[in-house]
Design an enzyme around this catalytic site. Structure first.
Site, PDB file in Angstrom:
ATOM      1  N   CYS A 173      -1.427   0.856   7.390  1.00 22.31           N
ATOM      2  CA  CYS A 173      -2.871   0.601   7.529  1.00 22.31           C
ATOM      3  C   CYS A 173      -3.307  -0.675   6.798  1.00 22.31           C
ATOM      4  CB  CYS A 173      -3.680   1.788   7.024  1.00 22.31           C
ATOM      5  SG  CYS A 173      -3.437   3.292   7.981  1.00 22.31           S
ATOM      6  N   ARG A 174      -3.302  -0.637   5.458  1.00 24.32           N
ATOM      7  CA  ARG A 174      -3.911  -1.741   4.703  1.00 24.32           C
ATOM      8  C   ARG A 174      -3.004  -2.949   4.532  1.00 24.32           C
ATOM      9  NH1 ARG A 174      -5.171   2.017  -0.279  1.00 24.32           N
ATOM     10  NH2 ARG A 174      -3.280   2.948   0.621  1.00 24.32           N
ATOM     11  N   SER A 175      -1.772  -2.726   4.059  1.00 25.63           N
ATOM     12  CA  SER A 175      -0.933  -3.903   3.759  1.00 25.63           C
ATOM     13  C   SER A 175      -0.508  -4.689   5.009  1.00 25.63           C
ATOM     14  CB  SER A 175       0.268  -3.530   2.882  1.00 25.63           C
ATOM     15  OG  SER A 175       1.086  -2.567   3.464  1.00 25.63           O
ATOM     16  N   ASN A 217       2.322   1.416   4.322  1.00 29.55           N
ATOM     17  CA  ASN A 217       2.615   0.137   5.002  1.00 29.55           C
ATOM     18  C   ASN A 217       2.314   0.225   6.497  1.00 29.55           C
ATOM     19  OD1 ASN A 217       5.482  -2.075   5.524  1.00 29.55           O
ATOM     20  ND2 ASN A 217       3.388  -2.618   5.120  1.00 29.55           N
ATOM     21  N   CYS A 227       0.864  -1.183   0.000  1.00 31.51           N
ATOM     22  CA  CYS A 227       0.000   0.000   0.000  1.00 31.51           C
ATOM     23  C   CYS A 227       0.899   1.230   0.000  1.00 31.51           C
ATOM     24  CB  CYS A 227      -0.986  -0.014   1.179  1.00 31.51           C
ATOM     25  SG  CYS A 227      -0.206  -0.025   2.806  1.00 31.51           S
ATOM     26  N   ASP A 285      -8.062   3.743   0.945  1.00 33.00           N
ATOM     27  CA  ASP A 285      -7.186   4.135   2.045  1.00 33.00           C
ATOM     28  C   ASP A 285      -8.035   4.594   3.239  1.00 33.00           C
ATOM     29  OD1 ASP A 285      -5.319   5.216   3.660  1.00 33.00           O
ATOM     30  OD2 ASP A 285      -4.363   6.450   2.128  1.00 33.00           O
TER      31      ASP A 285
HETATM   32  P1  4NP Z   1      -1.758   2.809   4.044  1.00 30.57           P
HETATM   33  O1  4NP Z   1      -2.420   4.162   4.611  1.00 30.57           O
HETATM   34  O2  4NP Z   1      -1.210   3.151   2.688  1.00 30.57           O
HETATM   35  O3  4NP Z   1      -2.909   1.856   3.988  1.00 30.57           O
HETATM   36  O4  4NP Z   1      -0.691   2.428   5.043  1.00 30.57           O
HETATM   37  C1  4NP Z   1      -1.738   5.376   4.701  1.00 30.57           C
HETATM   38  C2  4NP Z   1      -0.870   5.598   5.728  1.00 30.57           C
HETATM   39  C3  4NP Z   1      -0.228   6.815   5.848  1.00 30.57           C
HETATM   40  C4  4NP Z   1      -0.450   7.802   4.904  1.00 30.57           C
HETATM   41  C5  4NP Z   1      -1.319   7.568   3.868  1.00 30.57           C
HETATM   42  C6  4NP Z   1      -1.948   6.352   3.754  1.00 30.57           C
HETATM   43  N1  4NP Z   1       0.202   9.076   5.030  1.00 30.57           N
HETATM   44  O5  4NP Z   1      -0.106   9.948   4.234  1.00 30.57           O
HETATM   45  O6  4NP Z   1       1.040   9.222   5.905  1.00 30.57           O
END
Ligand code: 4NP
Length: 180
Positions: free
Chosen positions: A25-27, A23, A20, A136
């Site tokens: 939240c989702r992955s 790294n 993602c 996201d």
């Molecule tokens: P992820 O979510 O891609 O599912 O881990 C996010 C985590 C952090 C951010 C964006 C999306 N950020 O902008 O910091």
């Protein structure tokens, strides 16, 4: 020519990387859930699993507390995971690279050598034949994390079942060894 034949006492494993943006939240949820599904089926020996982000902002951090809490509600502990950025070696180390959204797919394709492009897929498309993204949940509420969990669980159940049926538990991969 590359020899994919497992040596005696060694079983080749299918390596899957979940990707993602951050790294956190989702992955990490995808890695944890897929690992649980694999374990429920007694197929730990057949997979190598990891997750990474296309961005480096959170490298070294544990998963977002909302992902940890959501996983815990469903009986999984993902708190030991640490974020890392996708690195060039990932494109040769992993057989299947599963991206959560189309921006992730684009970022991966931009960095991957041509020969690795066929291994990069949108997760829900590859697992369920649904060309949809896992949105996201970072800027949303807790509902978003629960929805992500359920979607990933459905996709992981379907994908593990399909890989297990296609290749058997001895060798689950796109490049099955002809010697088995
Ligand atoms: P992820 O979510 O891609 O599912 O881990 C996010 C985590 C952090 C951010 C964006 C999306 N950020 O902008 O910091």
């Amino acid at each position: 020519m590359k020899d994919n034949t497992p040596r005696a006492g060694e079983q080749a494993r299918t390596a899957i990387l979940f990707v993602c943006l951050g790294n956190i939240c989702r992955s990490p949820l995808a890695e944890g859930i897929f690992r649980a599904v694999v374990s429920e089926r007694g197929l730990e020996h057949a997979f190598h699993l990891d997750s990474a982000g296309t961005g480096a902002w959170h490298a070294g951090s544990p998963p977002d507390p909302r992902s940890v809490a959501t996983a815990r509600r469903f009986g999984l502990d993902i708190s030991g995971q640490r974020a890392r950025q996708v690195e060039p070696e990932d494109f040769s180390r992993f057989d299947i690279i599963l991206a959560m959204d189309r921006a992730n797919v684009g970022a991966l394709r931009q960095r991957a050598p041509k020969e690795a492009h066929e291994r990069i897929h949108l997760f829900l498309d590859y697992a369920l034949g649904r060309p949809e993204e896992i949105p996201d949940p970072y800027y949303g509420g807790d509902d978003g994390f629960a929805a992500v969990y359920r979607t990933i669980r459905e996709a992981s159940d379907a994908l593990v079942a399909r890989l297990a049926e296609r290749d058997g538990s001895a060798r689950i991969s796109g490049q099955a060894s002809s010697t088995i």
